[in-house]
Design a protein around this motif. Structure first.
Motif, short mmCIF file in Angstrom:
data_model
loop_
_atom_site.label_atom_id
_atom_site.label_comp_id
_atom_site.label_asym_id
_atom_site.label_seq_id
_atom_site.Cartn_x
_atom_site.Cartn_y
_atom_site.Cartn_z
N LEU A 317 1.00 -1.11 0.03
CA LEU A 317 0.04 0.04 0.34
C LEU A 317 0.78 1.52 -0.38
CD1 LEU A 317 -2.07 -1.17 2.57
CD2 LEU A 317 -3.32 -0.49 -0.04
N LEU A 318 1.72 1.67 0.50
CA LEU A 318 3.01 2.51 0.75
C LEU A 318 3.66 2.60 -0.94
CD1 LEU A 318 3.59 1.89 4.23
CD2 LEU A 318 3.05 4.20 3.76
N LEU A 319 3.97 1.42 -1.14
CA LEU A 319 4.43 0.90 -2.05
C LEU A 319 3.67 2.16 -3.37
CD1 LEU A 319 7.34 0.68 -2.92
CD2 LEU A 319 6.15 -1.44 -3.89
N SER A 320 2.72 1.70 -3.28
CA SER A 320 0.95 2.76 -4.30
C SER A 320 1.38 3.71 -3.54
CB SER A 320 0.15 1.87 -4.14
OG SER A 320 -1.32 2.65 -4.84
N ALA A 321 1.71 4.62 -2.71
CA ALA A 321 1.46 5.71 -2.52
C ALA A 321 2.51 6.55 -3.26
CB ALA A 321 1.32 5.88 -1.37
N LEU A 322 4.03 5.66 -2.96
CA LEU A 322 5.01 6.24 -3.60
C LEU A 322 4.81 6.52 -5.12
CD1 LEU A 322 8.19 7.45 -1.81
CD2 LEU A 322 8.72 4.69 -2.88
N HIS A 909 -2.01 5.72 -10.97
CA HIS A 909 -1.95 4.08 -9.67
C HIS A 909 -1.61 3.16 -10.14
CE1 HIS A 909 -4.66 7.41 -7.42
NE2 HIS A 909 -5.48 6.50 -8.67
N LEU A 910 -0.46 2.94 -10.09
CA LEU A 910 0.93 2.21 -10.78
C LEU A 910 0.88 1.48 -9.92
CD1 LEU A 910 3.45 4.01 -12.43
CD2 LEU A 910 1.58 3.70 -13.24
N LEU A 911 0.86 -0.34 -10.07
CA LEU A 911 2.48 -1.52 -9.40
C LEU A 911 1.21 -1.49 -7.60
CD1 LEU A 911 4.12 -2.22 -9.53
CD2 LEU A 911 5.51 -1.17 -7.72
N LEU A 912 0.32 -2.98 -8.11
CA LEU A 912 -0.15 -2.90 -6.47
C LEU A 912 -1.11 -2.29 -6.48
CD1 LEU A 912 3.52 -4.15 -4.57
CD2 LEU A 912 2.33 -5.20 -6.08
N PHE A 913 -1.43 -1.80 -4.82
CA PHE A 913 -2.63 -1.35 -5.03
C PHE A 913 -2.25 -0.12 -5.04
CE2 PHE A 913 -2.58 -5.10 -3.68
CZ PHE A 913 -1.63 -6.48 -2.75
N SER A 914 -3.75 1.00 -5.88
CA SER A 914 -3.53 2.61 -5.43
C SER A 914 -4.71 2.90 -4.57
CB SER A 914 -4.06 3.07 -6.53
OG SER A 914 -4.92 2.37 -7.42
N PRO A 915 -4.68 4.13 -2.88
CA PRO A 915 -5.92 3.95 -2.27
C PRO A 915 -7.38 4.75 -3.81
CG PRO A 915 -3.88 4.65 -1.95
CD PRO A 915 -3.79 4.58 -3.45
N SER A 1160 11.43 -1.58 -9.54
CA SER A 1160 12.13 -2.18 -8.48
C SER A 1160 11.97 -2.43 -6.83
CB SER A 1160 13.47 -0.99 -8.60
OG SER A 1160 14.05 -0.63 -9.55
N LEU A 1161 10.55 -1.45 -6.43
CA LEU A 1161 10.31 -1.09 -5.20
C LEU A 1161 9.18 -2.53 -4.83
CD1 LEU A 1161 9.44 1.91 -4.81
CD2 LEU A 1161 10.83 0.93 -3.02
N SER A 1162 8.67 -2.62 -6.59
CA SER A 1162 8.45 -4.24 -6.13
C SER A 1162 9.16 -5.69 -5.63
CB SER A 1162 7.33 -4.66 -7.35
OG SER A 1162 7.52 -4.92 -8.15
N TYR A 1163 10.70 -5.59 -6.55
CA TYR A 1163 10.94 -6.38 -6.31
C TYR A 1163 11.87 -6.30 -5.05
CZ TYR A 1163 11.52 -7.71 -11.88
OH TYR A 1163 10.58 -8.48 -12.16
N SER A 1164 11.99 -5.39 -5.04
CA SER A 1164 12.90 -5.50 -3.42
C SER A 1164 11.97 -5.85 -1.99
CB SER A 1164 13.23 -3.88 -3.14
OG SER A 1164 12.09 -2.69 -3.00
#
Length: 1454
Positions: A317-322, A909-915, A1160-1164
């Motif tokens: 969730l935080l990754l999405s916000a970033l 709202h890329l990647l994973l979840f977006s609020p 990159s962040l999703s991999y990390s």
């Protein structure tokens, strides 16, 4: 003039309103005034005051070396902090802001505090605190200043002017404040990891509070320390208490189980078992007891698991916000900073909680294991003999090994059982919020695949059962081959048995092949599933009328990936729990067996009176009264019930009616069982059997049991280890050792079951006179024997037949009725010694890898690696394509559409979840795009589909190639191993415990077949996955290489530090596990002796001691894994935080691609799991490769018999045998077994061979058959030196009836003629000649099963079957080694007549303890100490008074 009070002073200093001079909260955060005065100046003033208290500490002038680096780092950190605050004062002075004096005051306090602290550290590192971390107060003082730094940075981040390049002085203050975090972190790390060589903070097992500090020169003795207890919170959190053990392992000094820590108090075996037994009240189920004992603690851990699961969703969730922040060029930088800090905090919290959960669950599982294993052992000692008869030894050992392990694994699986559905449901909900009902299309396929996977799982399970069944058959066959290897070599049956094992192995491999290909299908299915679900979801979404966007694609793919994990793992978790249920029921059934109730079995009385029914077929009641102090001899033919009578007296049988009185029953009996039970210990320990050593009585027992000569021969006298089941002793030595143990117990009642059967006539005379008649005089003795010459010494003789007492009376009354005497003959071979062939672990691992590579096949192995590379490359390419797609579509839409549409796309709202995506219903987010954008989506989707399909193809290729390679390796390794072992010399088999050889064919081959491929497969996937991830991250954000390099160095050092000790701990765990299981099987084998002697309590204590040692190693192995895990988690947290920070910094310079950052962040987020998997799987692979090393060692290094082939066709045609100066020693360093033997046996001559145990009788036959090669001299058969003849041809032309009547499982036909060379009629004829026809017909003819090792026949009947084998051969030379010692005298005479008639024109050599067997031989050879003592006709030797043979004949009264 206005009054100037504190309020005005504070208002002036802080530049605040006089009405509210000291605000705590201002502009949405803590005010600068509160921050600088309360959180800044106040803690720093405290630091200065308390640090000053240490300036007067007494210094020590004895230190010769530099202080530890931890102290030096803290010194540098304090000085650096003071300098940074000084620099801040300069900048503040230049800025001239309104609150300048507040900042100068706060900074001044900080400078003073850090300078005083610097001085305190300089003093303390020269005091007694040098070898410790120093006073904990210092850490507290530093920690109090941390909030000030954090809040200062937050204030600066919220104020844009501090982050703008146009305000260089304010930016300088922000940089200085940020830099101040560095000395703080360095200080905290230096305190946490002080780099001190001695662990002064670790609790010793005998330590008390206030123990003196460890001297600088002393190394800590880890064997005296207690794990975990007495450690601080920080030490427990980071497992710092493990460091001394790791250092010891790194030095290579972790050799013995005694070198590891003691268990924490709460996990000690006796503490756990005491509590577990308290919870076991009345007749309740095992599950309820486990629940009562461990339930509460286990459920509390469930709460921790919920927190772990919830916190794991915070990261994405935080990754999405970033990433949303990255998309918005005008977003405030504080948003990015908060996201990065949030990522750091949540990932750190998840890591710590997950680590604590795993560690605590392992402790609960460890306690449950101790309770289960101890309870099973205790129960086995209490179960009645009749109840125990329903269980085989293998089943009981399985309860303690496999079943208890499965129940313990339940503790690890249970929380996953509810946790996985929980994760699954949350993921489904998030997927619904993204694409609405469209996700049902993909989910439907996943659910449809479940039955298919269930079908695969059922097939795998059935094949696994089939494979284990074939494996059991193969190992059973190998066990019999190793037990009967001497017989196989004597008869040249190696090719036949090799073929039998290969046939069994072929069936096993057919199941293995099916399992591996089905596994490959499973891997392929699960690898393809995410792609299938994704594409179907997208198609459904479009068909429902929605417009597909890249954001939807990326988010959906990530969610689908999360969906597959619980779907994949859940069946295995469920399977583990079902297995635990089955094992729990098996253990429960065992606990419900009836216990031995000796109080109900016996009644009280002064005499020993047996009046009972013994439950064997056809028995009636027994009536027997024995007077205390009398010698009672029980005689009768084989199978008449003599041993059952003794078992009835000890309470091992069920009393159906009548009563049994035993005087002073609680004191126990001195029991010498018919099959001697010898413990794996020294000779002395076997005799003492837990009693104190009384030198005078001990020596008397040694003398009485004729063990003096044997102890003189043994390498270390009575301290010589005798190996498992007394493998290094001859049959006669084992019988005398068991008798000595019984005598040393000093009981009132002695039960002696045929102890004289396995010894020579003169030794038997010695035992009867010195031991039974003199040393045991005054004791009640019941002696079962077939030695009729000793019956005259009995006070009472009991004749038994068919389980009943036929008659009691004096020897004169009973002896005329006796025909059958012997009961059991032991192997009287005294050449076996403790195995010297030890496994070498010094083969380089590179060579072992090369060996396995060769076993797989070079081309095939290279193909597997190439398919892995292509699989990983296509997977990473598909991910990169998605990020590229996002960037391109964003750019296209920005250039083609109006502002509103551009705005809609600018934050997709890329990647994973977006609020936004989560909070709004999907239908509301439908966008309308120009047709060319739709065609772009179609293009990118098509390319992605092609890459994904290629990935599944490569995955399938890799899975099936790997499965094929595994089967090839298994086939190759086993074939080489079997071929080499069956060609090995007899010396190897005599010096190597059978269990060690059998382990190669059971556990090692199983590892090569199943365990090694499993972990190797995961290791290879992890390595390529990690490489692919690092390539993508480095390509996306090159700056990440800056923090990655030091982290890589830290990772490398950590794993090296870990692997040494981890490997040793696992080795020690395996090393200490064997004694637990062997002690259990040893106990079950000797249960009668243990219970009869009243030693049960001592054996329970011994089991607890061995289990405790094993638990220590297992606990520390688990703790070491968690030590590594927390450090890897910190690396993962550092990488995630570093990526976040770099992304935020690059965002400020507009030089970042959001798609690549998101990727990159999703991999990390998965880097910790990969790093942990890499080390654990690499270590596990190394452990499993030891099996390849062990099999390779046997396949290449075993000494094998020479394989010459030259042989004249008609040889031998006469049977003339000549020994010329034969000298033979079994091994270097041992005395000569044959020492200059020269003799000539004429063709057709019948020669009898006599001599005491160890004189070299059987060695003559071993030399003739070339079981052991000669050191000097030669043996000529019909003038041809046997050493020039091929072994297979030599042995096929000779016949032998070996001393040990060994039969293989199978039919009577297979045992008589394994190679099928003779017609049935001929087999029936030889059975008739051996007087076995009636017994064989009763059993069902030639196709009747003989049972495991011939247990369906008595020992005497087994010897007759071995004689029948020899009668089938047409050899010119027959060797008979004690072949008829266990048959009654009447049958023996008939057999001697058969041998004389059948072999009238052939040379016959006969070894015998019974003198009458060889009285009609042409000549008698008397052996003594490996030399020919006498060689003449019986008549000539009997006329010589000094003749040894004359003395032997005289002993029998003949």
């Amino acid at each position: 003039m206005r009054f100037f009070g504190p309020a005005e002073l504070v208002a002036g200093l802080c530049h605040t309103d006089e009405q509210n001079p000291f605000p705590v909260w201002q502009d949405g955060h803590i005010s600068p005034c509160f921050n600088q005065l309360v959180l800044g100046a106040l803690p720093h003033a405290g630091m200065a005051i308390f640090s000053a208290c240490y300036l007067g500490t007494t210094r020590c002038s004895l230190f010769q070396t530099a202080p530890p680096c931890g102290w030096r780092l803290r010194l540098v950190s304090a000085l650096l902090a003071a300098l940074l605050f000084t620099a801040d004062v300069v900048v503040v002075s230049l800025l001239q802001q309104a609150d300048m004096y507040l900042d100068v005051f706060a900074d001044g306090c900080a400078i003073l505090a850090w300078l005083v602290h610097f001085s305190a550290i300089a003093v303390l590192q020269s005091t007694a605190f040098r070898r410790t971390r120093g006073p904990p107060l210092l850490l507290l003082l530093v920690l109090l200043s941390v909030p000030n730094v954090v809040i200062t940075l937050m204030i600066y981040c919220d104020s844009q002017e501090y982050l703008h390049l146009t305000q260089p002085l304010k930016l300088a203050r922000f940089v200085l404040a940020s830099t101040r975090t560095v000395p703080l972190l360095v200080y905290l790390l230096a305190f946490t990891f002080p780099c001190i060589s001695d662990a002064g903070y670790t609790l010793y097992i005998n330590a008390v509070d206030g123990s003196p500090l460890i001297p600088e020169s002393a190394e800590p003795d880890t064997g005296e320390m207690v794990a975990e207890d007495g450690s601080s919170c920080v030490s427990r959190l980071f497992y710092l208490w493990m460091n001394p053990l790791f250092r010891r392992g790194q030095r290579g000094e972790l050799d013995r189980p005694a070198d590891v820590y003691h268990l924490p108090q709460k996990l000690r075996t006796n503490v756990v078992c005491r509590y577990f037994n308290q919870c076991w009240e009345g007749d309740v189920g095992l599950l309820r007891v486990l629940h009562k004992a461990f339930g509460l603690r286990f459920y509390i851990l469930g709460v921790l698991k919920v927190l772990v699961n919830l916190s794991s969703f915070a990261g994405p969730l935080l990754l999405s916000a970033l990433v949303n922040f990255m998309e918005d060029a005008g977003a405030p930088v504080s948003t990015g900073v908060y996201c990065a800090l949030g990522l750091f905090a949540t990932s750190l919290l998840t890591s710590v909680l997950q680590n604590i959960f795993n560690y605590e669950v392992s402790k609960v599982a460890l306690a449950a294991r101790a309770a289960l294993v101890s309870s099973i052992y205790s129960k086995a000692l209490q179960v009645s003999g009749s109840s125990l008869a329903s269980c085989t030894l293998g089943e009981l050992v399985n309860l303690m090994t496999a079943d208890s392990d499965r129940v313990v694994n339940f503790f690890r699986s249970f929380h996953e059982l509810w946790s996985m559905p929980f994760q699954f449901c949350i993921t489904l909900y998030l997927l619904y919020l993204q694409v609405g009902v469209a996700f049902l299309g993909g989910l439907g396929v996943a659910l449809l695949l479940l039955p298919f996977n269930r079908f695969l799982a059922i097939r795998i399970l059935s094949n696994s059962k089939g494979m284990l069944r074939c494996k059991d058959d193969r190992v059973k066959l190998m066990t019999e081959i190793l037990f009967g290897i001497r017989v196989i070599k004597f008869y040249n049956w190696e090719p036949h048995f090799t073929q039998k094992v290969n046939d069994s192995r072929k069936q096993e491999l057919s199941h293995l092949k099916a399992i591996k290909y089905l596994d490959a299908m499973c891997v392929y299915t699960w690898a393809a599933l995410p792609v299938v679900i994704s594409i179907l979801t997208f198609v459904t979404y479009v068909l429902l009328g929605h417009q597909l966007t890249a954001a939807k694609v990326f988010t959906t793919l990530a969610l689908v990936g999360m969906l597959v994990v619980p779907l994949n793992a859940f069946p295995w978790v469920l399977n583990g729990i079902l297995e635990a249920k089955v094992s729990l029921d098996r253990i429960q059934r065992f606990f419900k067996l009836t216990n031995q109730d000796l109080q109900a079995y016996y009644a009280l009385g002064r005499l020993l009176l047996s009046c009972l029914n013994v439950p064997t077929d056809g028995e009636t009641g027994l009536f027997l009264v024995l007077v205390q102090g009398s010698l009672v001899v029980v005689v009768g033919k084989v199978g008449c019930g003599k041993s059952s009578l003794l078992a009835a007296v000890t309470g091992e049988l069920s009393r159906l009616s009548g009563v049994v009185y035993v005087a002073d029953r609680a004191a126990g009996f001195g029991l010498a069982a018919q099959e001697p039970w010898i413990q794996h210990a020294s000779v002395r320990d076997n005799i003492l059997f837990g009693k104190a050593h009384d030198p005078a009585f001990y020596q008397a027992v040694i003398e009485a049991c004729a063990l003096s000569d044997d102890l003189n021969v043994l390498p270390n006298g009575d301290k010589t280890e005798v190996g498992e089941n007394g493998v290094t002793l001859s049959g006669g030595q084992k019988a005398r050792l068991a008798l000595a143990r019984a005598v040393y117990m000093d009981k009132d009642i002695y039960l002696l079951d045929d102890p004289l059967a396995a010894v020579d006539t003169d030794v038997a005379e010695h035992l009867m006179k010195k031991c039974i008649m003199e040393l045991l005089k005054g004791k009640t003795r019941i002696l079962c024997t077939h030695r009729l010459e000793f019956v005259y010494k009995a006070d009472l003789v009991v004749l038994m037949d068919n389980g009943t007492i036929v008659r009691t009376g004096t020897a004169a009354e009973i002896l005329p009725l006796v025909e059958a005497v012997p009961k059991k003959l032991k192997n009287d071979h005294n050449m076996k010694e403790k195995g010297l062939f030890t496994s070498s672990y010094n083969i380089c691992m590179l060579i072992v890898y090369r060996t396995y590579w060769a076993a797989v096949g070079g081309v095939l192995a290279a193909s597997i690696l190439m398919s892995l590379l292509l699989m990983q490359a296509s997977r990473n390419l598909s991910d990169w394509w998605l990020s590229h797609w996002i960037s391109e579509l964003k750019n296209n839409s920005s250039s083609r559409t109006n502002g509103s549409t551009s705005a809609a796309f600018s934050s997709p709202h890329l990647l994973l979840f977006s609020p936004g995506g989560l909070m709004s219903f999907p239908s509301s987010s439908v966008q309308t795009f120009p047709s060319n954008t739709s065609s772009d989506v179609q293009f990118y989707l098509n390319v992605y589909t092609c890459i994904a399909v290629a990935n599944t193809v490569f995955t399938a290729l890799r899975a099936f190639l790997f499965a094929h390679g595994v089967v090839c390796a298994s086939t190759f390794i086993h074939r080489r191993l079997l071929d080499r072992v069956l060609k090995a010399t007899m010396t190897f088999f005599d010096t190597t415990p059978m269990g060690r050889v059998l382990n190669r064919f059971s556990s090692d081959v199983y590892s090569v077949d199943d365990k090694l491929p499993f972990v190797l497969n995961i290791l290879l996937a992890t390595v390529f996955n990690l490489l692919g991830m690092l390539v993508i991250i480095s390509y996306s954000l090159p700056w990440v290489l800056v923090p990655l390099l030091p982290l890589a160095l830290f990772y490398f050092r950590t794993q090296r530090f870990y692997r040494h000790t981890s490997r040793e701990l696992k080795r020690l765990y395996s090393l200490t596990l064997s004694p637990v299981y062997s002690h259990f099987s040893e106990t079950l084998t000797g249960l009668g002796t243990i219970r009869a002697s009243g030693s049960s309590a001592r054996f329970v204590e011994e089991n607890a001691r061995r289990l405790e040692q094993n638990q220590r190693c297992l606990f520390l192995s688990n703790a070491a894994a968690q030590w590594l895990d927390i450090r890897l988690q910190l690396i993962g947290v550092s990488v995630v935080t570093g990526l976040g920070v770099i992304a935020v910094v690059q965002h400020q310079f507009d030089s970042v691609d959001p798609g690549l950052v998101g990727l990159s962040l999703s991999y990390s987020l998965s880097i910790t799991m990969l790093l942990s998997g890499l080390i654990s799987n690499f270590t596990e692979t190394e452990m499993q490769l030891v099996s390849v090393e062990r099999t390779e060692e046997y396949s290449t290094n075993l000494p094998i018999e020479p394989q010459q082939l030259n042989l004249p066709s008609a040889w031998p045609d006469q049977g003339r045998l000549e020994f010329r100066g034969v000298v033979l020693a079994y091994r270097d360093g041992l005395p000569n077994a044959l020492d200059g033997v020269s003799l000539v046996v004429r063709p057709g001559e019948k020669v009898g061979i006599v001599g005491r145990t160890g004189s070299g009788k059987s060695t003559l036959f071993l030399a003739l058959f070339r079981m052991v090669e000669l050191d000097q001299g030669e043996i000529l058969l019909d003038g041809l030196d046997v050493s020039t003849v091929g072994l297979a041809q030599l042995r096929s032309r000779l016949a032998i009836i070996p001393q040990d009547p060994f039969l293989f499982s199978g039919t009577i036909r297979e045992n008589l003629d394994p190679c099928g060379r003779n017609p049935d009629q001929q087999l029936l004829d030889v059975l008739d000649q051996c007087h076995l026809s009636s017994a064989v017909n009763r059993m069902g003819g030639l196709d009747a099963e003989v049972g495991e090792r011939g247990k369906c026949f008595s020992v005497g009947q087994r010897q007759l079957l071995c004689l029948a084998r020899a009668l089938l051969t047409q050899a010119k030379l027959l060797c008979i080694d004690e072949a008829t010692a266990s048959v009654d005298q009447k049958t023996d005479k008939l057999l001697q007549q058969t041998i004389r008639e059948k072999f009238h024109d052939k040379t016959v050599l006969t070894i015998a303890h019974r003198i009458n067997t060889i009285m009609d031989c042409d000549r008698v050879l008397v052996m003594h100490a490996g030399k020919v003592a006498e060689f003449d006709t019986p008549a000539a030797l009997c006329q010589t008074d000094q003749s040894i043979f004359h003395r032997l004949v005289g002993l029998r009264g003949e």
